[in-house]
Design an enzyme around this catalytic site. Structure first.
Site, PDB file in Angstrom:
ATOM      1  N   SER A 151      80.109 101.957 -30.683  1.00 30.41           N
ATOM      2  CA  SER A 151      80.351 103.402 -30.831  1.00 30.41           C
ATOM      3  C   SER A 151      79.584 104.136 -31.704  1.00 30.41           C
ATOM      4  O   SER A 151      79.179 105.194 -31.633  1.00 30.41           O
ATOM      5  CB  SER A 151      81.897 103.669 -31.104  1.00 30.41           C
ATOM      6  OG  SER A 151      81.897 102.648 -32.304  1.00 30.41           O
ATOM      7  N   ASP A 185      85.500 107.938 -41.478  1.00 28.46           N
ATOM      8  CA  ASP A 185      86.735 107.358 -41.238  1.00 28.46           C
ATOM      9  C   ASP A 185      86.842 105.681 -41.691  1.00 28.46           C
ATOM     10  O   ASP A 185      88.029 105.314 -41.678  1.00 28.46           O
ATOM     11  CB  ASP A 185      87.257 107.095 -39.625  1.00 28.46           C
ATOM     12  CG  ASP A 185      86.446 106.490 -38.858  1.00 28.46           C
ATOM     13  OD1 ASP A 185      85.355 105.794 -39.476  1.00 28.46           O
ATOM     14  OD2 ASP A 185      86.725 106.417 -37.592  1.00 28.46           O
ATOM     15  N   HIS A 231      83.099 104.676 -39.052  1.00 28.65           N
ATOM     16  CA  HIS A 231      82.233 105.172 -38.331  1.00 28.65           C
ATOM     17  C   HIS A 231      81.358 106.234 -39.255  1.00 28.65           C
ATOM     18  O   HIS A 231      81.724 106.398 -40.318  1.00 28.65           O
ATOM     19  CB  HIS A 231      82.762 106.055 -37.176  1.00 28.65           C
ATOM     20  CG  HIS A 231      83.331 105.323 -36.139  1.00 28.65           C
ATOM     21  ND1 HIS A 231      84.735 104.808 -36.036  1.00 28.65           N
ATOM     22  CD2 HIS A 231      82.904 104.718 -35.071  1.00 28.65           C
ATOM     23  CE1 HIS A 231      85.072 104.231 -34.900  1.00 28.65           C
ATOM     24  NE2 HIS A 231      83.945 103.889 -34.636  1.00 28.65           N
TER      25      HIS A 231
END
Length: 243
Positions: free
Chosen positions: A18, A191, A194
């Site tokens: 991601s 967070d 990320h």
């Protein structure tokens, strides 16, 4: 009219989880690199959110294979580990044992050699450090308990660096760089896991230095506008394509 050759842009392939998938978001590190390489390379985002190195090893031949002209690949980044390092008892679906993670990286490097992408064009990237306090809050919102620890992330980062050393591949060790000199690495994260805007800027800065070495000799594709002959543009433009 004479037949002309197609323009072929060299490629930089970003392969990861991601953190790579989101790198084309506004001011993301991938977008910054793509912007810097406009008219020299196409930057291709092959980020797969939630994936670990086990799944990446399986899917890589579907992404990079003989249909891709290896001569046109200027660089490939391999950026996994942030999911592999999930704690087995808290997140068994994404967890990959440390030893297997290292073997998966080696297997991907060896596979790329079979499609004529040499080691000098590869860049391994370690996972960034984990801000446990921020990630605990994120896990709570998602209804789960803390499923990663920064010390464990560090073990996977170290394994990535070791694989790079053994395979003679360049590595960007984000886990170490972001924690150097006791800096507050939490500012690099949105967070806890990320990247934040500052983190994207950090990755773009350090990664571009490595990619730039691999693309420095590549020409600027098509002439600068001021160099185009306004009276006979075909001569300037088509000759540059057919050289």
């Amino acid at each position: 009219m004479s037949r002309v050759r197609s323009i072929v842009w060299p490629q930089v392939v970003l392969f990861g989880d991601s953190i790579t998938q989101s790198s084309f978001d506004s001011n993301g590190w991938g977008a910054v690199i793509a912007s810097k390489l406009v008219r020299k390379c196409d930057v291709i985002n092959r980020g797969l959110s939630g994936y670990n190195s086990r799944w990446a090893r399986i899917i890589l031949p579907q992404i990079v294979n003989d249909s891709l002209n290896s001569k046109n690949v200027a660089a490939v980044t391999i950026f996994f580990g942030a999911n592999d390092c999930a704690l087995k008892d808290k997140n068994p679906q994404q967890h990959v044992p440390l030893e297997e993670y290292a073997e998966n990286l080696k297997a991907m490097i060896e596979y790329l050699k079979t499609v004529d992408i040499s080691k000098d064009r590869l860049i391994l990237i370690t996972p960034p450090p984990l801000d446990e306090a921020a990630w605990t809050k994120e896990c709570t919102v998602k209804g789960c308990v803390l499923n990663r620890l920064n010390a464990v992330v560090g073990q996977y980062a170290q394994a990535c660096v070791q694989v790079a050393s053994e395979c003679k591949v360049e590595v960007l060790d984000l886990w170490t760089l972001m924690q150097q000199n006791d800096q507050d690495f939490s500012t690099y994260l949105s967070d806890g896991l990320h990247l934040s805007a500052k983190g994207n800027e950090f990755v773009a800065l350090h990664l571009f230095r490595l990619i730039e070495k691999r693309v420095a000799a590549l020409p600027y594709i098509l002439p600068y506008w001021a160099d185009v002959d306004p009276l006979n543009p075909e001569t300037t433009l088509l000759e540059s394509v057919n050289q």
